[in-house]
Design an enzyme around this catalytic site. Structure first.
Site, short mmCIF file in Angstrom:
data_model
loop_
_atom_site.label_atom_id
_atom_site.label_comp_id
_atom_site.label_asym_id
_atom_site.label_seq_id
_atom_site.Cartn_x
_atom_site.Cartn_y
_atom_site.Cartn_z
N ARG A 58 -8.31 -43.81 -37.00
CA ARG A 58 -8.46 -44.99 -37.84
C ARG A 58 -9.07 -44.70 -39.20
O ARG A 58 -8.56 -45.11 -40.23
CB ARG A 58 -9.38 -46.02 -37.16
N THR A 59 -10.21 -44.01 -39.18
CA THR A 59 -10.96 -43.89 -40.42
C THR A 59 -10.17 -43.13 -41.48
O THR A 59 -10.00 -43.61 -42.60
CB THR A 59 -12.32 -43.19 -40.14
N LYS A 87 -13.79 -19.87 -42.08
CA LYS A 87 -14.21 -18.52 -42.52
C LYS A 87 -15.69 -18.49 -42.82
O LYS A 87 -16.20 -17.53 -43.36
CB LYS A 87 -13.43 -18.11 -43.76
N ARG A 108 -16.07 -36.55 -43.05
CA ARG A 108 -16.58 -36.72 -41.68
C ARG A 108 -17.03 -35.35 -41.18
O ARG A 108 -16.34 -34.35 -41.37
CB ARG A 108 -15.50 -37.28 -40.75
N HIS A 136 -22.22 -44.44 -40.04
CA HIS A 136 -20.79 -44.60 -40.32
C HIS A 136 -20.67 -45.90 -41.11
O HIS A 136 -20.20 -46.91 -40.59
CB HIS A 136 -20.03 -44.66 -38.99
#
Ligand code: NCD
Length: 642
Positions: A58-59, A87, A108, A136
Site C-alpha cells: 500500500r504505502t 554492499k 521505509r 508511520h
C-alpha cells in the site's frame, strides 16, 4: 520547474494540526478529482524516490500512484537488498546520493529512527514511510482522514486501539495524533504487546494522558466486567480510560463511554519479535458479532493492513468495515501531502535538535535499543540524547534522539575533574550544570568509568583483601580447575575482558599451557570499544568457531560487562561453549550469570568497590593486590563535586 524546499515528515508531531487540516482539505479535492477523472499536474518536473528497505504494498504503491497522478515521476528501489545497501552502503551515503536524483525521498526502513537520520543527511525532503517500530506518520494521515470522514470530527471520539501496540508503528503515530485532536483512547493490546514506555511517557508528559488497558472481549461486551473510568487531566477534553478502580483519589472519574466510535485493529508484527520474550495471545478474529452490543454498534472497524487473522473476511461487506477505504485514501492523502510540500516551498527547513546533550569525545552512552539506527549505523552516527521526561528521579533518564527510547544511567562523570558518581537525586542539579558546560560523561558501570580513566568521587577507607601471592595462588587454582575440566585442550581459547581481564587471560593461558602442554590462543575483548576481538601476544589470528572459550574478567559486579562480552563473542562466530572465569566474585549481580571458575568469593555490599591491581606479566609482583573500599560517591555532602 517547481523545486521543493526541504521539509521533512519524520514524525506525525512534525505536522501542526492546522497543516493536517490543510492536508485533509487538499485530499478532499484530490479525491473528487480522481473520481471525476480530472488531472492535477502540479508536480510536473518533480521526481520522487521511494527507498524501501522493508516490504510494502500500500504505502509504496499509493505514494507512487499519487506522484504519477500529480504529473510527477518516480524512481524506485522497492527492495533495497538489491541496491548498494547490500554492499554495506550506509543510509547516510545512500540518501545523500539519492538527493541528487530526486526532489523527495520516501523511506521505509527496519531500524527505529532511520527516518531521522535520513532527514539529517538528505538535502531533499524525506518522508517517513515507516521506521522500525517507531512511527508511520502518513498512515496516520490516511487513518485520521477516513475516521473524520466517517464521524464528521475527531475531537471527543472514543477510539479503541487493539493488537500489537508495542511494535505497531502505525499505532504510535495514531495515538500521538488522536491525543492532539482531543480524542479518547482505549487500548486493548495483545498480551505482552502493550504500548512501550517511551510512547506512554510522551503522551503523559505532553498531553496528560494516562492509560490502563482492557481486553478486547471487555470492550465488545455490553456491560459485564468492563468498568472503565475516565481520567480527566488538566485539559478537560483530553481524557483517557482506566479500567481499574482509580488509585489517584483526587481525580474526577466518570463511567465508561456508552459507545465506541472506532476499533483500530493491528496485526502482530512478527518480523520484530526476534529476541523479544513476549508471548502474545492473539484475539479471536473480529467479526460482525463484535459490533452487536450497544457500546460497539456505531463503531467503524479500521486496520492499516495487511491483516493476518485479526479481522474476519465476512466483515468486509459490512459498511462499518473501513479498512479498504483507509488503503484507498492512500492516494488522495499522499497527493495532498505532496501538494502541501509544494505549498510550503518557501518555508524554511526546520529541525535539528537543539536540546540534545553535547557529549564530547567518547563520553556519550550507547543507545540500549538493539533496533535503534545508531546501533546499525554506528560507524558514522554519534549517539545523541536528551533528558527524558520522567517522574522517577532515582536514576538519570536519557532519551535517544533517534529512536526515542529511554536509557537508564546509573553512573555519571565530570570530564574535567575525571571523577565519577553513582547517580542519585541530589545530582540532578549538578548534571544539568555539567550539560551546560559540556562536561557530562555517563557510564554503564563502575567498570566502564574506570576503564575510561575516571576515579570515584571519593573513597572510603580501603583494605587489602588479596596480596600478590594470593593473586598468584588464585590464578593457579583457576588454571588447575580449567585443566581438570577440559577434555580436549586443543579446543581451548582464552578471552579476557579489557583491560584487567585481558591481563589475567594472558596469565591463565601460560598456566593452562604449562599444565596441559598446549598453549591456547588468547584474545582481548573490549565491550566499550569498536574493536571486538583483538588477538593477544603471539596469537596470530583468533577464531571463535568451534572453540571452548574461557572468558576471563577480574571482578563480576553486576554481570552486564560479561553479558555484553558474550553477545560480542556470539557475533564473531559459533563457539562450542563459553565458560566464565573470574578472580573475584562479589556474590551479587543483576543478571543470572554464575562464573564457572572463581579465584575468590568476597561477599560485598553494593556500595563497596573491589579494585584489582595486577601487572601485565607473570605476577607475583609486590605492587599487585586486591583492594576493597567503600564508595562515598554521592556528593550529598559535597559543596562542589566538580
Ligand atoms: C503497516 C506498516 O507497514 O507498518 N502497513 C502499512 O503501511 N499500511 C502495518 C503493518 O505492516 O502491520
Amino acid at each position: 520547474m517547481p523545486r521543493l524546499a526541504k521539509s521533512d515528515l519524520v514524525s506525525i508531531e512534525d505536522l501542526p494540526l492546522s497543516d493536517i487540516e490543510r492536508i485533509f482539505e487538499l485530499a478532499d479535492s484530490f479525491s473528487q478529482a480522481i473520481e471525476r477523472g480530472e488531472t492535477r499536474r502540479i508536480a510536473e518536473g518533480l521526481i520522487m524516490a521511494t527507498l524501501f528497505y522493508e516490504p510494502s504494498t500500500r504505502t509504496r504503491l499509493s505514494f507512487e500512484s499519487a506522484m504519477h497522478r500529480l504529473g510527477g515521476t518516480v524512481i524506485s528501489s522497492p527492495d533495497m537488498h538489491t541496491s548498494s545497501a547490500a554492499k554495506g552502503e550506509s543510509l547516510a551515503d545512500t540518501v545523500r546520493v539519492v538527493s541528487a536524483y530526486a526532489d523527495i525521498i520516501v523511506l521505509r526502513h527496519p531500524s527505529d529512527g532511520a527516518a531521522q537520520v535520513a532527514a539529517e543527511y538528505a538535502s531533499v525532503s524525506v518522508i517517513n514511510a515507516g521506521d522500525g517500530s517507531r512511527e508511520h506518520p502518513t498512515q496516520t494521515l490516511c487513518d485520521l482522514y477516513v475516521l473524520r470522514r466517517k464521524k464528521g470530527h475527531l475531537k471527543g471520539l472514543t477510539v479503541a486501539i487493539c493488537g500489537d501496540l508495542k511494535f505497531g508503528r502505525t499505532v504510535h503515530s495514531l495515538i500521538y495524533a488522536l491525543a492532539r485532536f482531543g480524542a479518547n483512547i482505549v487500548t486493548a493490546p495483545f498480551s505482552g504487546m502493550e504500548l512501550p514506555d517511551y510512547v506512554l511517557d510522551r503522551i503523559a508528559a505532553e498531553r496528560n494522558y494516562r492509560f490502563s488497558t482492557v481486553s478486547l472481549e471487555e470492550l465488545k461486551s455490553d456491560q459485564g466486567s468492563f468498568d472503565a473510568l475516565y481520567l480527566t487531566p488538566n485539559a478537560p477534553h483530553q481524557m483517557a480510560l482506566f479500567t481499574d478502580a482509580n488509585p489517584l483519589q483526587d481525580v474526577p472519574a466518570a463511567r465508561a463511554p456508552a459507545s465506541l466510535d472506532a476499533f483500530y485493529l493491528t496485526r502482530l508484527q512478527r518480523e520484530r519479535l526476534a529476541g523479544s520474550n513476549a508471548t502474545p495471545c492473539n484475539y479471536a478474529p473480529f467479526d460482525a458479532r463484535a459490533l452487536r452490543s450497544s457500546r460497539t454498534h456505531r463503531a467503524v472497524v479500521m486496520h492499516p493492513l495487511p491483516r493476518t487473522d485479526e479481522v474476519a473476511y465476512e466483515l468486509d461487506s459490512d459498511p462499518r468495515a473501513v479498512y479498504f477505504e483507509q488503503a484507498a485514501a492512500g492516494v488522495p492523502v499522499r497527493m495532498a501531502l505532496i501538494a502541501w510540500l509544494l505549498e510550503n516551498r518557501s518555508r524554511p527547513a526546520k529541525r535539528g535538535n537543539t536540546s540534545s546533550i553535547p557529549f564530547r569525545g567518547g563520553t556519550a552512552p550507547r543507545c540500549a535499543n538493539p533496533s535503534c539506527i545508531t546501533r546499525r549505523e554506528g560507524a558514522y552516527l554519534r549517539p545523541r540524547f536528551r533528558f527524558a521526561p520522567t517522574t522517577n528521579r532515582e536514576h538519570l533518564a536519557l532519551r535517544c534522539d533517534f529512536c526515542e527510547r529511554n536509557l537508564r544511567v546509573d553512573y555519571v562523570g565530570h570530564t574535567t575533574s575525571r571523577r565519577y558518581y553513582h547517580f542519585d537525586e541530589s545530582l540532578h542539579g549538578y548534571v544539568r550544570q555539567w550539560v551546560e558546560d559540556g562536561t557530562l560523561a555517563v557510564f554503564d558501570s563502575v567498570k566502564e568509568a574506570e576503564e575510561r580513566g575516571y576515579e570515584p568521587y571519593r573513597r572510603g577507607p580501603q583494605r587489602e583483601i588479596m596480596n600478590s601471592e594470593e593473586i598468584a595462588a588464585a590464578c593457579q587454582a583457576i588454571a588447575a580447575q580449567i585443566t581438570a575440566d577440559v577434555v580436549d585442550p586443543t579446543m581451548l581459547a582464552i578471552v579476557g575482558v579489557v583491560s584487567r581481564g585481558a591481563l589475567l587471560a594472558l596469565r591463565l593461558r601460560e598456566l593452562v599451557g604449562r599444565q596441559t602442554g598446549v598453549r591456547p590462543p588468547c584474545a582481548a575483548i573490549d565491550v566499550y570499544g569498536q574493536t571486538a576481538l583483538q588477538p593477544l601476544d603471539d596469537t596470530a589470528s583468533f577464531d571463535v568457531d568451534g572453540r571452548l572459550i574461557i572468558l576471563v574478567d577480574d571482578v563480576i559486579n553486576s554481570g552486564w560487562t560479561v553479558q555484553r562480552a558474550m553477545t560480542l563473542l556470539w557475533q564473531q562466530g559459533r563457539p562450542a561453549g563459553v565458560k566464565l572465569a573470574v578472580l573475584i566474585d562479589r556474590g551479587h549481580r543483576a543478571l543470572p550469570i554464575r562464573p564457572n571458575y572463581i579465584g575468590k568469593s568476597i561477599p560485598t555490599s553494593r556500595t563497596d568497590r573491589v579494585q584489582v591491581r595486577i601487572a601485565a606479566d607473570e605476577g607475583g609482583k609486590p605492587g599487585e593486590r586486591v583492594l576493597l573500599y567503600s564508595l562515598l560517591e554521592s556528593p550529598k555532602t559535597a559543596e562542589n563535586p566538580a
